[in-house]
Write a protein that holds these residues in place. Structure first.
Motif, short mmCIF file in Angstrom:
data_model
loop_
_atom_site.label_atom_id
_atom_site.label_comp_id
_atom_site.label_asym_id
_atom_site.label_seq_id
_atom_site.Cartn_x
_atom_site.Cartn_y
_atom_site.Cartn_z
N ASN A 11 -52.17 11.64 17.47
CA ASN A 11 -50.93 11.09 17.80
C ASN A 11 -49.68 11.64 17.26
O ASN A 11 -48.80 11.67 18.11
N MET A 38 -62.14 2.30 17.98
CA MET A 38 -61.59 1.81 19.05
C MET A 38 -62.82 1.46 20.00
O MET A 38 -63.89 1.92 19.66
N SER A 92 -59.25 8.10 22.13
CA SER A 92 -59.35 6.57 21.54
C SER A 92 -60.64 5.91 21.96
O SER A 92 -60.71 4.74 21.45
N ALA A 142 -49.44 2.01 33.39
CA ALA A 142 -48.94 2.75 32.27
C ALA A 142 -47.98 3.94 32.51
O ALA A 142 -48.58 4.57 33.35
N ALA A 169 -50.95 8.20 26.70
CA ALA A 169 -51.20 7.25 25.43
C ALA A 169 -51.15 5.82 25.74
O ALA A 169 -52.01 5.01 25.27
N SER A 170 -50.31 5.66 26.58
CA SER A 170 -50.19 3.80 26.88
C SER A 170 -51.37 3.59 27.95
O SER A 170 -51.84 2.46 27.94
N ASP A 203 -54.08 2.59 25.73
CA ASP A 203 -53.88 1.30 24.83
C ASP A 203 -54.23 0.17 26.00
O ASP A 203 -54.57 -1.05 25.57
N LEU A 204 -53.55 0.48 27.51
CA LEU A 204 -53.64 -0.70 28.02
C LEU A 204 -55.07 -1.03 28.43
O LEU A 204 -55.52 -2.22 28.74
N LYS A 253 -57.50 -0.86 26.52
CA LYS A 253 -58.22 -1.96 25.37
C LYS A 253 -57.56 -3.21 25.51
O LYS A 253 -58.22 -4.28 25.12
N GLU A 254 -56.31 -3.42 25.92
CA GLU A 254 -55.84 -4.69 25.95
C GLU A 254 -56.40 -5.56 27.18
O GLU A 254 -56.57 -6.67 27.01
#
Ligand code: B1M
Length: 211
Positions: free
Chosen positions: A38, A85, A115, A195, A199-200, A203-204, A206-207
């Motif tokens: 990161n 993750m 991730s 996204a 990177a996002s 994350d998205l 996983k959310e």
């Protein structure tokens, strides 16, 4: 002592050998693998994205940076424990029909894999029918579509419509991204998320699977 800023600079320069050497040193010194990715590798790639947009870097240089970053990610990937993750999240990834751009999609894959997500990348120029067939074959949690052209972004809607027609829409969460894509567009076609960068996107996923 090598810092994350040094590593980011090597990614920006696209110096793959130096990236490999620095990542190995950071690993040997006991640095956290996710921080190496990161703060160092992606940190550098973020600068590349900004410079590219401003016209200060060109495609061959972007590709060298992306390749250097990927070489670094390959070294640390085995060190990221699956507990870091959601390793159980399966993502089906592709660039939509008529669209051959894959540099951003490949970065999305690298970020997702680093991730801990399991990614099936089915490539470029993927027709709605092919996405539908791949969902049946791989049974992913998430369908992630990339588009870089204003003329192909509507293929995302065509794909969502195709999935609805085949009774597959509610089996997956759908995320979309790429330079011409926005949150408003994602909402308008009935995607579950948008996204703006690689990177996002990770994350998205996983959310969305948490929900
Ligand atoms: Co093309 N191209 N291209 N191109 N190309 C653009 C996209 C363009 C903006 C250039 C321009 O005119 N200024 C323009 C589109 C205009 C528009 O639609 N409004 C364009 C055009 C017109 C074309 C052709 C039609 C040119 C022609 O032949 N006349 C043609 C179309 C081919 C086709 O697809 N059918 C074409 C061809 C090509 C190349 C083959 C030469 C090459 C692609 C090589 C490849 O991908 N292997 C290419 C390139 C390299 C570009 C530019 C210069 C760079 C794209 C890129 O890789 N960016 C681009 C101009 C630009 O963007 N400034 C351009 C770097 C990459 C890291 O960023 O892909 O945005 P990006 O990905 C980001 C985010 O968007 C996001 O994360 C990534 C990293 O953070 N993201 C996601 C991407 N996908 C995501 C998915 C997600 C989430 C986030 O969730 C699922």
């Amino acid at each position: 002592m090598i810092t994350y800023a040094d590593l980011a600079e090597s990614v920006i320069l696209g110096d793959e050998d130096l990236v490999i050497e620095q990542v190995n040193s950071l690993v040997a010194a006991g640095n956290n693998p996710l921080e190496i990715i990161n703060d160092g590798l992606i940190g550098g790639m973020n600068v590349v994205g900004v410079r590219f947009k401003a016209g200060d870097m060109f495609v061959p240089e972007v590709l060298m940076s992306a390749r250097s970053m990927a070489a670094g990610v390959e070294i640390v990937k085995p060190l990221i424990s699956s507990s870091d993750m959601g390793a159980s999240i399966k993502v089906l990834l592709g660039t939509v029909k008529g669209d051959l751009h894959d540099i951003g999609k490949n970065l999305v894959r690298i970020m997702m894999e680093s991730s801990g997500l399991e990614v099936k990348d089915i490539g470029i120029d993927i027709a709605p029918e092919a996405f539908a067939a791949a969902i049946k074959e791989y049974n992913p949690d998430i369908l992630a579509m990339s588009a870089l052209l204003t003329t192909t972004m509507n293929q995302m809607k065509a794909t969502i419509d195709k999935l609805a027609e085949e009774g597959l829409r509610d089996k997956v969460k759908i995320i979309v991204g790429g330079a011409p894509i926005s949150q408003e567009f994602a909402d308008s076609i009935g995607a579950d998320g948008f996204a703006p960068d690689a990177a996002s996107a990770a994350d998205l996923c996983k959310e969305l699977v948490k929900k």
